[in-house]
Design a protein around this motif. Structure first.
Motif, PDB file in Angstrom:
ATOM      1  N   PRO A 193       0.790  -1.242   0.000  1.00 54.84           N
ATOM      2  CA  PRO A 193       0.000   0.000   0.000  1.00 54.84           C
ATOM      3  C   PRO A 193       0.816   1.283   0.000  1.00 54.84           C
ATOM      4  CG  PRO A 193      -0.884  -1.566   1.588  1.00 54.84           C
ATOM      5  CD  PRO A 193       0.417  -2.133   1.106  1.00 54.84           C
ATOM      6  N   VAL A 194       2.093   1.211   0.348  1.00 54.23           N
ATOM      7  CA  VAL A 194       2.922   2.426   0.379  1.00 54.23           C
ATOM      8  C   VAL A 194       3.413   2.832  -1.005  1.00 54.23           C
ATOM      9  CG1 VAL A 194       3.700   2.000   2.728  1.00 54.23           C
ATOM     10  CG2 VAL A 194       5.017   1.070   0.819  1.00 54.23           C
ATOM     11  N   ASN A 195       3.212   1.983  -1.994  1.00 50.62           N
ATOM     12  CA  ASN A 195       3.772   2.243  -3.317  1.00 50.62           C
ATOM     13  C   ASN A 195       2.765   2.859  -4.278  1.00 50.62           C
ATOM     14  OD1 ASN A 195       5.698  -0.421  -2.492  1.00 50.62           O
ATOM     15  ND2 ASN A 195       6.692   1.321  -3.498  1.00 50.62           N
ATOM     16  N   ARG A 196       3.310   3.361  -5.396  1.00 52.47           N
ATOM     17  CA  ARG A 196       2.499   4.061  -6.381  1.00 52.47           C
ATOM     18  C   ARG A 196       2.122   3.155  -7.555  1.00 52.47           C
ATOM     19  NH1 ARG A 196       5.306   9.227  -8.608  1.00 52.47           N
ATOM     20  NH2 ARG A 196       6.831   7.623  -9.180  1.00 52.47           N
ATOM     21  N   LYS A 239      -2.826   6.124 -10.683  1.00 51.32           N
ATOM     22  CA  LYS A 239      -4.086   5.475 -10.323  1.00 51.32           C
ATOM     23  C   LYS A 239      -4.097   5.280  -8.808  1.00 51.32           C
ATOM     24  CE  LYS A 239      -5.688   1.944 -12.794  1.00 51.32           C
ATOM     25  NZ  LYS A 239      -7.144   2.028 -13.096  1.00 51.32           N
ATOM     26  N   ALA A 240      -5.234   5.459  -8.189  1.00 46.59           N
ATOM     27  CA  ALA A 240      -5.340   5.278  -6.741  1.00 46.59           C
ATOM     28  C   ALA A 240      -5.125   3.810  -6.364  1.00 46.59           C
ATOM     29  CB  ALA A 240      -6.702   5.743  -6.241  1.00 46.59           C
ATOM     30  N   TYR A 241      -4.411   3.599  -5.257  1.00 46.46           N
ATOM     31  CA  TYR A 241      -4.177   2.228  -4.792  1.00 46.46           C
ATOM     32  C   TYR A 241      -5.500   1.506  -4.513  1.00 46.46           C
ATOM     33  CZ  TYR A 241      -2.219  -1.665  -2.134  1.00 46.46           C
ATOM     34  OH  TYR A 241      -1.877  -2.924  -1.698  1.00 46.46           O
ATOM     35  N   CYS A 295      11.256   1.578  -5.074  1.00 43.75           N
ATOM     36  CA  CYS A 295      11.180   0.122  -5.039  1.00 43.75           C
ATOM     37  C   CYS A 295       9.769  -0.311  -4.645  1.00 43.75           C
ATOM     38  CB  CYS A 295      12.209  -0.400  -4.031  1.00 43.75           C
ATOM     39  SG  CYS A 295      12.250  -2.191  -3.884  1.00 43.75           S
ATOM     40  N   GLY A 296       9.151  -1.129  -5.500  1.00 40.37           N
ATOM     41  CA  GLY A 296       7.810  -1.610  -5.237  1.00 40.37           C
ATOM     42  C   GLY A 296       6.725  -0.935  -6.046  1.00 40.37           C
TER      43      GLY A 296
END
Length: 283
Positions: free
Chosen positions: A68-71, A100-102, A238-239
């Motif tokens: 969830p912390v990634n884009r 785009k929203a997670y 990263c991610g």
């Protein structure tokens, strides 16, 4: 190597190596940022240690392979046939990218939520690159790619057109509706493919009927070029994941949009298949 993000009987999400031969997953010790850069750099499975014994695939839920912390970065307008047939446009002079929203993401087998605001829910099968390093080498942008997964960039086309005159498309409303966008089922690491940007067949079927059938070799800008374009404007971490565009055949061009109860199967050669059923509207 296949890497999945999973949950098991309501547990907190965890990353695991998928063993299709034995139909099980092996939970990985440590966070994604601990081990992903080493795998990306070529250490393979030797970069991993495992926190528990194998878990049967039947007992896990496959989650979108992104924390969830990634884009979630989306590159559009990247297949000429898609632009001509579905939009009636010429190729732009440079890539187009947006976020785009997670919360829009769902896993490989989750239902696609039919948002109440749209009458034109559309599908877009895409190759998705997963970034495995904070260091992006401009001379070798593909070196930062951990691997690839499958995406279905579900869009609300009527909302996309609803932007005020002179302002442009409303991509936020069109692309970030909650629980609509399938990603998965897992990441296949870059070392499983020949060097360079992958050349893979993509298909999308609705109720068994093929509606999109293309190849990533048809992309106007390959994966490395897209990474370089985005990185120059907003640094990858990263991610992060990168959708790379969709071939022709979407509902915007054919007039055939998704309906409640439709079974949508998005596949990319060598990666796997997302199988998502469209929910009833207003869910």
């Amino acid at each position: 190597m296949r890497l999945a993000r999973c949950s098991h009987r309501g547990s907190a999400p965890f990353w695991a190596v998928v063993d299709l031969e034995h139909d099980e997953v092996n939970p990985i010790r440590g966070s994604f940022n601990d081990w992903a850069p080493r795998v990306t750099a070529g250490e393979g499975i030797s970069a991993l240690s495992f926190s528990a014994g194998p878990v049967p695939m039947a007992d896990v839920v496959l989650l979108p392979p992104i924390d969830p912390v990634n884009r979630v970065v989306v590159a559009g307008a990247n297949y000429l046939k898609h632009l001509v047939a579905d939009f009636g446009l010429e190729a732009p002079a440079q890539p187009v990218a947006f976020l785009k929203a997670y919360g829009a993401l769902i896993g490989a087998n989750d239902p696609i939520r039919f948002p109440p605001l749209t009458e034109e829910l559309d599908h877009e099968v895409e190759l998705v690159a997963v970034i495995g390093s904070n260091d992006i080498d401009p001379a070798d942008p593909l070196a930062c790619v951990l691997g690839y997964t499958v995406g279905n960039d579900v869009s609300a086309r009527d909302l996309q057109r609803s932007g005020p005159k002179g302002i442009g498309m409303d991509l936020f409303a069109a692309k970030s509706q909650d629980r609509t966008t399938g990603v998965g089922p897992w990441i296949v690491t870059r070392d499983e493919f020949p060097p360079g940007s992958p050349k893979l067949r993509l298909t999308l079927a609705v109720n068994g009927e093929i509606r999109q059938d293309g190849n990533t070799a048809e992309m106007t800008w390959d994966v490395g070029e897209l990474i370089s374009f985005v990185q120059a404007r907003s640094s990858f971490a990263c991610g992060d994941i990168l959708f790379t565009g969709s071939p022709a055949g979407v509902g915007l061009g054919t007039g055939r949009f998704l309906n409640a109860g439709d079974v949508v199967e998005a596949s990319v050669e060598g990666l796997g298949t997302l199988r998502n059923v469209v929910s009833e509207k207003n869910v």
